[in-house]
Design an enzyme around this catalytic site. Structure first.
Site, short mmCIF file in Angstrom:
data_model
loop_
_atom_site.label_atom_id
_atom_site.label_comp_id
_atom_site.label_asym_id
_atom_site.label_seq_id
_atom_site.Cartn_x
_atom_site.Cartn_y
_atom_site.Cartn_z
N ASN A 1 0.81 -1.21 0.00
CA ASN A 1 0.00 0.00 0.00
C ASN A 1 0.85 1.27 0.00
O ASN A 1 1.70 1.47 0.87
CB ASN A 1 -0.90 -0.01 1.25
N HIS B 1 -14.51 -4.98 11.27
CA HIS B 1 -14.12 -3.66 11.79
C HIS B 1 -15.34 -2.83 12.17
O HIS B 1 -16.07 -2.39 11.28
CB HIS B 1 -13.39 -2.87 10.72
N ASP C 1 -6.98 -2.12 17.90
CA ASP C 1 -5.69 -1.86 17.23
C ASP C 1 -5.10 -0.57 17.79
O ASP C 1 -5.70 0.50 17.65
CB ASP C 1 -5.94 -1.74 15.72
N GLU D 1 -3.56 -4.81 19.47
CA GLU D 1 -2.71 -5.00 18.30
C GLU D 1 -1.65 -3.90 18.23
O GLU D 1 -1.95 -2.73 18.50
CB GLU D 1 -3.63 -4.94 17.08
N GLU E 1 1.77 -6.97 11.20
CA GLU E 1 1.30 -6.57 9.87
C GLU E 1 2.35 -5.84 9.05
O GLU E 1 2.27 -5.85 7.83
CB GLU E 1 -0.01 -5.77 9.95
N ARG F 1 0.75 -11.59 13.26
CA ARG F 1 -0.17 -11.06 12.25
C ARG F 1 0.47 -10.88 10.89
O ARG F 1 0.01 -10.10 10.07
CB ARG F 1 -0.75 -9.72 12.72
N HIS G 1 -3.08 -10.28 9.04
CA HIS G 1 -3.53 -9.00 8.51
C HIS G 1 -4.41 -9.26 7.28
O HIS G 1 -4.05 -10.08 6.43
CB HIS G 1 -2.27 -8.22 8.11
N ASP H 1 -6.30 -3.41 1.62
CA ASP H 1 -5.16 -3.18 0.71
C ASP H 1 -4.44 -4.50 0.39
O ASP H 1 -3.45 -4.50 -0.35
CB ASP H 1 -4.19 -2.13 1.25
C1 CS2 Z 1 -4.65 -1.82 9.98
C2 CS2 Z 1 -4.51 -1.59 8.50
O1 CS2 Z 1 -5.90 -3.69 9.34
C3 CS2 Z 1 -5.23 -3.20 10.23
O2 CS2 Z 1 -5.04 -3.70 11.31
O3 CS2 Z 1 -3.56 -1.61 10.79
O4 CS2 Z 1 -5.69 -1.01 8.11
C4 CS2 Z 1 -3.33 -0.75 8.03
O5 CS2 Z 1 -3.41 0.56 8.51
C5 CS2 Z 1 -3.32 -0.76 6.53
O6 CS2 Z 1 -3.31 -2.06 6.07
C6 CS2 Z 1 -2.14 0.00 5.97
O7 CS2 Z 1 -2.02 -0.21 4.62
MG MG Z 2 -3.41 -3.02 12.37
#
Ligand code: CS2
Ligand code: MG
Length: 402
Positions: A38, A123, A210, A236, A262, A283, A312, A316
């Site tokens: 991303n 989410h 998170d 997280e 992630e 993750r 993750h 993206d």
């Molecule tokens: C985030 C993501 O999914 C998550 O836990 O931390 O949305 C992250 O910000 C994005 O993948 C960044 O590209």
């Molecule tokens: Mg995250």
């Protein structure tokens, strides 16, 4: 012997940018791999086109492990997200091909089914607590067994993890948006809304949160302690994992489970976190951590230390990654949870098939390979335009971790 005959780097933007690698063999079998990083998409596309594709032509697509070693060790310049994303794309495409050649879904090649479904977390977010609570209610009604909760910090413009309009999309502008951050305001606010979530909905579902790398280790220790009664499934990325040692300090102060990975791309980035049991969930993802081959290695190491997976799965990461992740999640013994954000509507015009969500659980079909196809005609309708992730500044104007 079948050989790799053609390799294409495909770029499209159906509501968001994706880079995909398509490998075609001399027998006409094709495999797909996600290569999306991303905000840095073209760096990976160029790395693939200029430095990886020429190495693949004429090679045996069946030698997945050897190809992984060749691309990892053979580069001399090890690791890093651009290299590892490129390796992931090749690796994933070769697993897709192996599945198609064998006539088996990838999870069968990984040892077969260990569970009936892959628990996903959705989410929930809001610009205030009420809005977030309504969103949690919506997720529970949809059948989610695990929900992540994020609320915009009052007085702070642009908190991560909060939807604007229909979907959460942080990579939203031609140059990085600058967002504000106050650790004091966050620490004074977030524990309260997590408690309010438990008060309203009880404990009969998993609640996640998170922190997005925003705290120092001692602040994270305090946060973890403050939310213990909310019994989070995990907090997280409580602090950046640049120093794996930092997590020892957090562990001294709280029993709130920790998830990390992630932004990490190799087994070495999580080695001590795992072997010293400094985290509970790892993750890392298929697309950024070296593909199915390397992520399996990370999860196998984790299994020895009672650390579970929690890949993750933000939007993206393309449907090719989501499908590959669910194949792996289906097979491994130490699966924990899988992130699932869904996608902008147009994404389904380009990527057909893949993982499906029913009653809070993800599944893949029994189609050979990964079960995802790429529609070139649809892809051509969505032109790439650069989009950056935001940056964060503290209230005094200095840069903070976004
Ligand atoms: C985030 C993501 O999914 C998550 O836990 O931390 O949305 C992250 O910000 C994005 O993948 C960044 O590209
Ligand atoms: Mg995250």
């Amino acid at each position: 012997m079948s050989t790799i005959e053609r390799v294409e780097v495909l770029i499209t933007s159906p509501g968001r940018n994706f880079v995909t690698l398509r490998v075609t063999t001399s027998d006409g079998v094709t495999g797909l791999g996600d290569a999306t990083l991303n905000g840095r998409e073209l760096a990976v596309a160029s790395y693939l086109e200029n430095h990886v594709v020429p190495l693949l032509i004429g090679r045996d697509p069946a030698r997945i492990e050897d190809m992984w070693q060749y691309l990892f060790r053979g580069v001399y310049w090890r690791r890093g997200p651009v290299t590892m994303t490129a390796i992931s794309a090749v690796d994933t495409a070769l697993w897709d091909i192996k599945g198609k050649v064998a006539g088996l879904p990838v999870y069968q090649l990984l040892g077969g089914r260990s569970r009936e479904g892959v628990m996903a977390y959705g989410h929930a977010s809001g610009s205030d607590v009420e809005e977030m609570l309504d969103d949690v209610a919506r997720h529970l009604e949809l059948g989610y067994k695990a929900v992540r909760a994020q609320v915009a910090v009052p007085g702070i413009a642009g908190t991560y993890g909060v939807k604007k309009g229909g979907a959460y999309e942080p990579a939203n502008s031609a140059l990085p948006e600058e967002q504000a951050w106050s650790t004091e305001a966050y620490l004074g606010f977030a524990p309260g809304y997590l408690a309010a979530t438990r008060e309203r909905f009880g404990f009969d579902f998993h609640l996640l949160h998170d922190v997005h790398h925003r705290l120092t280790p001692i602040e994270a220790g305090r946060f973890g302690k403050d939310v213990e009664e909310s019994r989070l499934f995990w907090m997280e990325d409580p602090t950046p994992a640049d120093s794996q040692d930092a997590f020892r300090l957090i562990r001294k102060h709280t029993t709130t489970p920790i998830a990390v990975g992630e932004v990490l791309s190799s087994i070495y980035d999580v080695q001590h976190l795992i072997t010293e049991q400094l985290i509970d969930y790892v993750r890392c993802t298929v697309v950024h951590a070296g593909g199915i081959t390397h992520l399996r290695r990370i999860f196998d190491l984790a299994a020895l230390y009672q650390v579970r997976s929690g890949s993750h799965g933000a939007s993206d990461l393309s449907p090719v990654t989501q499908a590959a992740a669910v194949h792996l999640d289906t097979a491994i013994p130490n699966f924990g949870v899988q992130e699932y954000m869904g996608y902008p509507e147009q994404v389904a015009e380009v990527f057909h098939g893949g993982a499906t969500l029913t009653d809070g659980f993800l599944n893949v079909s029994d189609e050979p390979g990964l079960g995802v196809t790429y529609d070139d005609e649809a892809a051509a309708r969505f032109e790439y335009s650069p989009k950056y992730l935001p940056v964060a500044r503290r209230l005094d104007g200095s840069i903070h971790d976004w």
